[in-house]
Write a protein that holds these residues in place. Structure first.
Motif, PDB file in Angstrom:
ATOM      1  N   THR A 370      -0.920  42.595  -7.116  1.00  0.00           N
ATOM      2  CA  THR A 370      -0.257  43.732  -6.495  1.00  0.00           C
ATOM      3  C   THR A 370      -0.148  43.501  -4.992  1.00  0.00           C
ATOM      4  O   THR A 370       0.888  43.743  -4.378  1.00  0.00           O
ATOM      5  N   HIS A 371      -1.234  43.033  -4.401  1.00  0.00           N
ATOM      6  CA  HIS A 371      -1.224  42.846  -2.949  1.00  0.00           C
ATOM      7  C   HIS A 371      -2.243  41.795  -2.537  1.00  0.00           C
ATOM      8  O   HIS A 371      -3.402  41.845  -2.946  1.00  0.00           O
ATOM      9  N   ILE A 372      -1.784  40.837  -1.722  1.00  0.00           N
ATOM     10  CA  ILE A 372      -2.710  39.862  -1.140  1.00  0.00           C
ATOM     11  C   ILE A 372      -2.762  40.145   0.343  1.00  0.00           C
ATOM     12  O   ILE A 372      -1.743  40.065   1.035  1.00  0.00           O
ATOM     13  N   SER A 373      -3.920  40.507   0.826  1.00  0.00           N
ATOM     14  CA  SER A 373      -4.017  40.883   2.239  1.00  0.00           C
ATOM     15  C   SER A 373      -3.755  39.678   3.134  1.00  0.00           C
ATOM     16  O   SER A 373      -4.130  38.549   2.814  1.00  0.00           O
ATOM     17  N   THR A 374      -3.092  39.954   4.275  1.00  0.00           N
ATOM     18  CA  THR A 374      -2.781  38.875   5.216  1.00  0.00           C
ATOM     19  C   THR A 374      -3.910  38.669   6.231  1.00  0.00           C
ATOM     20  O   THR A 374      -3.831  37.783   7.059  1.00  0.00           O
ATOM     21  N   GLY A 375      -4.942  39.506   6.157  1.00  0.00           N
ATOM     22  CA  GLY A 375      -6.016  39.382   7.141  1.00  0.00           C
ATOM     23  C   GLY A 375      -7.360  39.163   6.502  1.00  0.00           C
ATOM     24  O   GLY A 375      -7.856  40.029   5.779  1.00  0.00           O
ATOM     25  N   GLY A 376      -7.979  37.995   6.723  1.00  0.00           N
ATOM     26  CA  GLY A 376      -9.300  37.716   6.166  1.00  0.00           C
ATOM     27  C   GLY A 376     -10.341  38.641   6.767  1.00  0.00           C
ATOM     28  O   GLY A 376     -10.886  39.518   6.095  1.00  0.00           O
ATOM     29  N   GLY A 377     -10.602  38.446   8.068  1.00  0.00           N
ATOM     30  CA  GLY A 377     -11.612  39.257   8.767  1.00  0.00           C
ATOM     31  C   GLY A 377     -11.259  40.730   8.752  1.00  0.00           C
ATOM     32  O   GLY A 377     -12.119  41.590   8.536  1.00  0.00           O
ATOM     33  N   ALA A 378      -9.971  41.032   8.971  1.00  0.00           N
ATOM     34  CA  ALA A 378      -9.558  42.440   9.047  1.00  0.00           C
ATOM     35  C   ALA A 378      -9.738  43.130   7.697  1.00  0.00           C
ATOM     36  O   ALA A 378     -10.207  44.276   7.634  1.00  0.00           O
ATOM     37  N   SER A 379      -9.395  42.449   6.605  1.00  0.00           N
ATOM     38  CA  SER A 379      -9.521  43.106   5.298  1.00  0.00           C
ATOM     39  C   SER A 379     -10.997  43.280   4.939  1.00  0.00           C
ATOM     40  O   SER A 379     -11.388  44.286   4.344  1.00  0.00           O
ATOM     41  N   LEU A 380     -11.828  42.312   5.340  1.00  0.00           N
ATOM     42  CA  LEU A 380     -13.264  42.439   5.087  1.00  0.00           C
ATOM     43  C   LEU A 380     -13.819  43.652   5.840  1.00  0.00           C
ATOM     44  O   LEU A 380     -14.560  44.464   5.278  1.00  0.00           O
ATOM     45  N   GLU A 381     -13.426  43.801   7.107  1.00  0.00           N
ATOM     46  CA  GLU A 381     -13.917  44.951   7.885  1.00  0.00           C
ATOM     47  C   GLU A 381     -13.378  46.266   7.317  1.00  0.00           C
ATOM     48  O   GLU A 381     -14.052  47.289   7.347  1.00  0.00           O
ATOM     49  N   PHE A 382     -12.152  46.218   6.803  1.00  0.00           N
ATOM     50  CA  PHE A 382     -11.604  47.416   6.148  1.00  0.00           C
ATOM     51  C   PHE A 382     -12.471  47.774   4.937  1.00  0.00           C
ATOM     52  O   PHE A 382     -12.831  48.929   4.736  1.00  0.00           O
ATOM     53  N   LEU A 383     -12.804  46.749   4.133  1.00  0.00           N
ATOM     54  CA  LEU A 383     -13.632  46.998   2.944  1.00  0.00           C
ATOM     55  C   LEU A 383     -15.043  47.448   3.328  1.00  0.00           C
ATOM     56  O   LEU A 383     -15.742  48.085   2.543  1.00  0.00           O
ATOM     57  N   GLU A 384     -15.465  47.094   4.535  1.00  0.00           N
ATOM     58  CA  GLU A 384     -16.779  47.541   5.012  1.00  0.00           C
ATOM     59  C   GLU A 384     -16.741  48.997   5.462  1.00  0.00           C
ATOM     60  O   GLU A 384     -17.776  49.571   5.786  1.00  0.00           O
ATOM     61  N   GLY A 385     -15.515  49.552   5.528  1.00  0.00           N
ATOM     62  CA  GLY A 385     -15.376  50.939   5.964  1.00  0.00           C
ATOM     63  C   GLY A 385     -15.370  51.074   7.481  1.00  0.00           C
ATOM     64  O   GLY A 385     -15.519  52.169   8.016  1.00  0.00           O
ATOM     65  N   LYS A 386     -15.214  49.938   8.177  1.00  0.00           N
ATOM     66  CA  LYS A 386     -15.212  49.987   9.651  1.00  0.00           C
ATOM     67  C   LYS A 386     -13.862  50.440  10.190  1.00  0.00           C
ATOM     68  O   LYS A 386     -12.836  50.223   9.559  1.00  0.00           O
ATOM     69  N   VAL A 387     -13.887  51.015  11.380  1.00  0.00           N
ATOM     70  CA  VAL A 387     -12.643  51.380  12.060  1.00  0.00           C
ATOM     71  C   VAL A 387     -12.043  50.102  12.648  1.00  0.00           C
ATOM     72  O   VAL A 387     -12.734  49.329  13.313  1.00  0.00           O
ATOM     73  N   LEU A 388     -10.752  49.863  12.382  1.00  0.00           N
ATOM     74  CA  LEU A 388     -10.081  48.698  12.955  1.00  0.00           C
ATOM     75  C   LEU A 388      -9.410  49.132  14.262  1.00  0.00           C
ATOM     76  O   LEU A 388      -8.479  49.940  14.242  1.00  0.00           O
ATOM     77  N   PRO A 389      -9.875  48.612  15.408  1.00  0.00           N
ATOM     78  CA  PRO A 389      -9.386  49.127  16.692  1.00  0.00           C
ATOM     79  C   PRO A 389      -7.875  49.018  16.873  1.00  0.00           C
ATOM     80  O   PRO A 389      -7.259  49.922  17.450  1.00  0.00           O
ATOM     81  N   GLY A 390      -7.283  47.938  16.367  1.00  0.00           N
ATOM     82  CA  GLY A 390      -5.833  47.749  16.531  1.00  0.00           C
ATOM     83  C   GLY A 390      -5.018  48.781  15.770  1.00  0.00           C
ATOM     84  O   GLY A 390      -3.843  49.004  16.068  1.00  0.00           O
ATOM     85  N   ILE A 391      -5.622  49.401  14.783  1.00  0.00           N
ATOM     86  CA  ILE A 391      -4.924  50.445  14.021  1.00  0.00           C
ATOM     87  C   ILE A 391      -5.302  51.822  14.569  1.00  0.00           C
ATOM     88  O   ILE A 391      -4.447  52.686  14.758  1.00  0.00           O
ATOM     89  N   ASP A 392      -6.571  51.960  14.886  1.00  0.00           N
ATOM     90  CA  ASP A 392      -7.061  53.226  15.438  1.00  0.00           C
ATOM     91  C   ASP A 392      -6.262  53.634  16.688  1.00  0.00           C
ATOM     92  O   ASP A 392      -6.027  54.817  16.931  1.00  0.00           O
ATOM     93  N   ALA A 393      -5.830  52.633  17.476  1.00  0.00           N
ATOM     94  CA  ALA A 393      -5.148  52.910  18.752  1.00  0.00           C
ATOM     95  C   ALA A 393      -3.713  53.423  18.571  1.00  0.00           C
ATOM     96  O   ALA A 393      -3.089  53.853  19.535  1.00  0.00           O
ATOM     97  N   LEU A 394      -3.177  53.362  17.361  1.00  0.00           N
ATOM     98  CA  LEU A 394      -1.772  53.760  17.148  1.00  0.00           C
ATOM     99  C   LEU A 394      -1.643  55.273  16.987  1.00  0.00           C
ATOM    100  O   LEU A 394      -2.616  55.968  16.690  1.00  0.00           O
ATOM    101  N   ASN A 395      -0.404  55.770  17.176  1.00  0.00           N
ATOM    102  CA  ASN A 395      -0.151  57.228  17.097  1.00  0.00           C
ATOM    103  C   ASN A 395      -0.369  57.746  15.673  1.00  0.00           C
ATOM    104  O   ASN A 395       0.113  57.157  14.705  1.00  0.00           O
ATOM    105  N   ASP A 396      -1.039  58.895  15.591  1.00  0.00           N
ATOM    106  CA  ASP A 396      -1.197  59.548  14.282  1.00  0.00           C
ATOM    107  C   ASP A 396       0.096  60.235  13.892  1.00  0.00           C
ATOM    108  O   ASP A 396       0.892  60.611  14.747  1.00  0.00           O
ATOM    109  N   LYS A 397       0.278  60.427  12.590  1.00  0.00           N
ATOM    110  CA  LYS A 397       1.475  61.119  12.092  1.00  0.00           C
ATOM    111  C   LYS A 397       1.412  62.580  12.451  1.00  0.00           C
ATOM    112  O   LYS A 397       0.327  63.151  12.519  1.00  0.00           O
TER     113      LYS A 397
END
Ligand code: AMP
Length: 397
Positions: A370-397
């Motif tokens: 279904t989906h192969i993540s393009t980010g090794g470290g980033a996907s691991l940190e996502f699975l760890e439940g960590k906040v990803l700063p590069g995404i956190d910094a973007l505008n909320d809907k």
């Protein structure tokens, strides 16, 4: 969970849009040997072309360590993009990234045209998220788009710093897709939710286990990390990889899983060898136990069957880390058969980046997931439940 604006939520017509891409592609003698990351950026780039943005693309490549290294120039990427898109593309060859060429080319941009900047890591400030370079980069544009999932777990000038100076900061299609698939799988999964963790070390996956143990129905463990768990259960593991200081942790997790009714699946047999070598004879064990002079290099055939059955019955599967030393043909069967089970299943199948993504692609199952993540470290940190700063910094809907 993130609910970030994407390029579809803003008006880009006639605007100067700085896009952080992940063009960190492998090069051999200046030739791109795998262009998947460039192809992955095209939906966002083409959308911006079609919608009349003035497009400024930036990315890092490799580790030039804060100084210009001609062999890590983004020029080959710019040349390839020029072939792939239907608009004018110029490369701003500035060793300081935002220099005379970049400023002139950006000023000359017409709607739908592209300027590509030099490797952002030519500047030592980039990885320090320092103010000066963030200001320079942002001064080129009116809008920021982050589409580099692979570096979303890093707070750098080109991922986070620029958002201090550009009010409109949104994600591109690639990040949007990553957030949707990884986010839904982890937070909104259809049950049964099975996670498969492998790879060399328990210590690399502890935070993932801690986060997922509260969400999954079953946790399948393979790879080198399985032996610390087997040892924790009192089995003989011979010369297998083990982290002695993590045995108590493994015991704790086994107890926690039992208390929560989460199934933890561990190898019931192993493929072993007397030495860590591609030419070593592969010996299958009767059960979990491995004799003193051998090491476990893959999960055994009975285990492969049990793991495959568990996967086939799942509705959501998230996989990170190979089941054995898949780089050696004789010890690749476990990883191959798990990949095949995922390919054959009707479940939503998500592959964390890095080695498991590489394994799935090498084995030819890439388009079955279904989906192969393009980010090794980033996907691991996502699975760890960590906040990803590069995404956190973007505008909320
Ligand atoms: P990771 O980067 O943690 O996902 O680990 C991937 C690496 O783990 C691969 O290079 C595999 O060869 C290695 N690996 C997997 N299983 C074993 C094992 N049983 N013993 C030693 N290394 C392993």
């Amino acid at each position: 969970m993130y609910n970030k604006k994407s390029i579809k939520d803003i008006d880009v017509k006639g605007k100067k849009v700085l896009v952080r891409c992940d063009f960190n592609v492998p090069l051999e003698d200046g030739r791109i040997t795998d262009e998947n990351r460039i192809i992955g950026a095209l939906p966002t780039i083409n959308y911006l072309i079609e919608n009349g943005a003035k497009i400024i693309l930036c990315s890092h490549m490799g580790k030039p360590k804060g100084e210009p290294k001609p062999e890590l120039s983004l020029k080959p990427v710019a040349d390839r993009i020029a072939e792939l898109v239907d608009t004018k593309v110029t490369f701003a060859k500035d060793d300081n990234v935002v220099g005379e060429n970049a400023r002139r080319e950006v000023e000359a941009l017409k709607d739908g045209e592209i300027v590509i900047l030099e490797n952002t890591r030519y500047r030592k400030e980039e990885t320090k998220n320092a103010e000066e370079f963030s200001k320079e980069l942002s001064s080129l544009a009116e809008v920021f788009v982050n589409d580099a999932f692979g570096t979303a777990h890093r707070a750098h000038c080109s991922t986070v710093g620029v958002t201090e100076y550009l009010d409109t900061a949104v994600c591109g299609f690639l990040i949007e897709k990553e957030l949707k698939f990884l986010g839904d799988a982890v937070e909104n999964s259809q049950k049964p939710f099975v996670s498969i963790l492998g790879g060399a070390k328990v210590s690399d996956k502890i935070n993932v286990i801690n986060n997922l143990i509260d969400k999954v129905d079953s946790l399948i463990i393979g790879g080198g990390m399985a032996y610390t768990f087997l040892k924790a259960q009192g089995f003989e593991i011979g010369k297998s990889l083990v982290e002695s200081d993590k045995i108590d942790y493994a015991k704790e997790m086994l107890d926690k899983a039992e208390a929560k009714g989460v199934k933890i699946l561990l190898p019931v047999d192993n493929i072993t060898a007397a030495e860590f070598s591609k030419d070593a004879d592969a010996v299958v064990t009767e059960d979990q136990n491995i004799s003193a002079d051998f090491m476990g290099l893959d999960i055994g055939p009975k285990t492969q069957k049990i793991y495959s059955d568990e996967i086939v019955n799942a509705k959501t599967v998230v996989w990170n880390g190979p089941m054995g030393v898949f780089e050696f043909e004789k010890f690749a069967a476990g990883t191959k058969n798990v990949a095949k089970a995922l390919a054959d299943s009707d479940a939503v199948t998500i592959i964390g980046g890095g080695d498991s993504a590489a394994a799935v692609n090498i084995l030819g199952f890439g388009d079955k997931m279904t989906h192969i993540s393009t980010g090794g470290g980033a996907s691991l940190e996502f699975l760890e439940g960590k906040v990803l700063p590069g995404i956190d910094a973007l505008n909320d809907k």
